[in-house]
Scaffold this motif. Structure first.
Motif, PDB file in Angstrom:
ATOM      1  N   ASP A  36       0.485  -0.827  -0.520  1.00 41.48           N
ATOM      2  CA  ASP A  36       0.221  -0.192  -0.258  1.00 41.48           C
ATOM      3  C   ASP A  36       0.784   0.971   0.097  1.00 41.48           C
ATOM      4  OD1 ASP A  36      -2.625  -0.660   0.305  1.00 41.48           O
ATOM      5  OD2 ASP A  36      -2.184  -1.670   1.926  1.00 41.48           O
ATOM      6  N   GLY A 144      -7.031   4.560   3.141  1.00 42.61           N
ATOM      7  CA  GLY A 144      -6.304   5.548   4.311  1.00 42.61           C
ATOM      8  C   GLY A 144      -5.586   4.306   5.520  1.00 42.61           C
ATOM      9  N   GLY A 147      -7.788  -1.410   9.137  1.00 46.31           N
ATOM     10  CA  GLY A 147      -8.330  -1.552  10.654  1.00 46.31           C
ATOM     11  C   GLY A 147      -8.989  -1.480  10.230  1.00 46.31           C
ATOM     12  N   ASP A 175     -10.589  -5.195  -0.405  1.00 43.48           N
ATOM     13  CA  ASP A 175      -9.552  -4.906  -0.208  1.00 43.48           C
ATOM     14  C   ASP A 175     -10.382  -3.901   0.845  1.00 43.48           C
ATOM     15  OD1 ASP A 175      -7.425  -3.616   1.189  1.00 43.48           O
ATOM     16  OD2 ASP A 175      -6.883  -2.626  -0.709  1.00 43.48           O
ATOM     17  N   GLY A 197      -4.742  -7.477   6.259  1.00 46.74           N
ATOM     18  CA  GLY A 197      -4.166  -6.484   6.735  1.00 46.74           C
ATOM     19  C   GLY A 197      -4.140  -6.791   7.818  1.00 46.74           C
ATOM     20  N   SER A 198      -5.001  -6.885   8.535  1.00 45.99           N
ATOM     21  CA  SER A 198      -4.731  -6.375  10.070  1.00 45.99           C
ATOM     22  C   SER A 198      -5.523  -8.245  10.665  1.00 45.99           C
ATOM     23  CB  SER A 198      -5.873  -6.194  10.800  1.00 45.99           C
ATOM     24  OG  SER A 198      -6.782  -5.343  10.272  1.00 45.99           O
TER      25      SER A 198
HETATM   26  C1  DX5 Z   1      -6.582   0.898   2.957  1.00 48.45           C
HETATM   27  C2  DX5 Z   1      -5.258  -0.232   2.452  1.00 48.45           C
HETATM   28  C3  DX5 Z   1      -6.353  -1.786   3.225  1.00 48.45           C
HETATM   29  C4  DX5 Z   1      -5.627  -2.621   4.375  1.00 48.45           C
HETATM   30  C5  DX5 Z   1      -6.186  -3.636   4.660  1.00 48.45           C
HETATM   31  O1  DX5 Z   1      -6.438   1.933   2.806  1.00 48.45           O
HETATM   32  O2  DX5 Z   1      -5.756  -0.249   0.726  1.00 48.45           O
HETATM   33  O3  DX5 Z   1      -4.929  -1.674   1.748  1.00 48.45           O
HETATM   34  O4  DX5 Z   1      -4.534  -2.255   4.558  1.00 48.45           O
HETATM   35  O5  DX5 Z   1      -6.244  -3.358   6.112  1.00 48.45           O
HETATM   36  P1  DX5 Z   1      -7.265  -4.452   6.572  1.00 48.45           P
HETATM   37  O6  DX5 Z   1      -7.018  -5.912   5.587  1.00 48.45           O
HETATM   38  O7  DX5 Z   1      -6.702  -4.425   8.066  1.00 48.45           O
HETATM   39  O8  DX5 Z   1      -8.658  -3.436   6.359  1.00 48.45           O
END
Ligand code: DX5
Ligand code: ZN
Length: 220
Positions: A36, A144, A147, A175, A197-198
């Motif tokens: 990202d 942005g 979580g 995403d 992510g999280s």
């Molecule tokens: C948000 C990012 C995502 C984010 C996903 O702007 O593009 O890729 O890191 O994180 P989680 O899975 O924690 O929502």
């Protein structure tokens, strides 16, 4: 069940030892590393740039890297990331002055091209780009931050996009706020790639256990 790809978003990793984090999640079974890039202009956060991709490649990370550009302007960074070995480059329509040109730039450098649609972004951006796109990334949070909570109205958007792309060779990536409790519903709606992510990096289980549980959930 079709083959679902898991993309680990490194935004939630520990940047003090990013290379090791990536090697560990790959070993645990993730398919793609989601990188990202945020510029504190297009989105209210500041993350990592081409230098970090170069360091990761030099460190021996050979996997598919999916660069999610949340920057404005965007074309210069497309060139930089493509030259450093990005496999997929995804941009937002609002970040480009000439979207067709930006997508062509990605393709001309030999990368797969993705178009990211924010929760309020209209599907009309897809109309004249189908032949060039490899991936459509549906944002299920406003971009942005990691979580955030998955926005429930996005299930309908995923279903709609899936219907539009029908049998075209375009993958649908989702995403934002994706976790073990909603992956099944997201996949049934039409997703091919799940960005997490999280749900991967901030989990109390080991990466191995976490990925094993995700795959188990997808296969039940
Ligand atoms: C948000 C990012 C995502 C984010 C996903 O702007 O593009 O890729 O890191 O994180 P989680 O899975 O924690 O929502
Ligand atoms: Zn992302």
């Amino acid at each position: 069940m079709k083959n679902i790809l898991i993309a680990a978003s490194i935004l939630s990793a520990n940047f003090a030892y990013l290379g090791k984090e990536i090697k560990d999640v790959l070993k645990a079974g993730v398919d793609i590393i989601h990188f990202d890039v945020m510029d504190n202009h297009y989105v209210p956060n500041l993350t990592i740039g081409p230098l970090v991709l170069k360091s990761l490649r030099d460190y021996g990370i050979k996997c598919i890297i999916d660069v999610h550009l949340m920057t404005k302007p965007v074309d210069d960074l497309i060139i930089k990331f493509a030259k450093l070995g990005a496999d997929i480059i995804t941009l937002h329509p609002e970040s480009s002055y000439h979207l067709d040109k930006s997508i062509s730039l990605i393709k001309n450098y030999g990368c797969k091209a993705g178009l990211a649609l924010n929760p309020s972004t209209s599907l009309c951006y897809l109309d004249y780009l189908f032949d060039k796109l490899d991936i459509i990334l549906i944002m299920s949070v406003n971009p942005g931050f990691e979580g955030q909570k998955f926005l429930n109205h996005i299930y309908d958007k995923i279903i709609k996009v899936k219907q539009i792309i029908k049998k075209k060779k375009i993958l649908l990536e989702v995403d934002g706020g994706v976790n073990i409790n909603n992956i099944k519903k997201i996949v049934i709606a039409g997703a091919d790639i799940l960005v997490m992510g999280s749900a991967i990096f901030k989990h109390s289980f080991s990466y191995y256990e976490t990925i094993k549980n995700i795959k188990l959930k997808l296969n039940t």
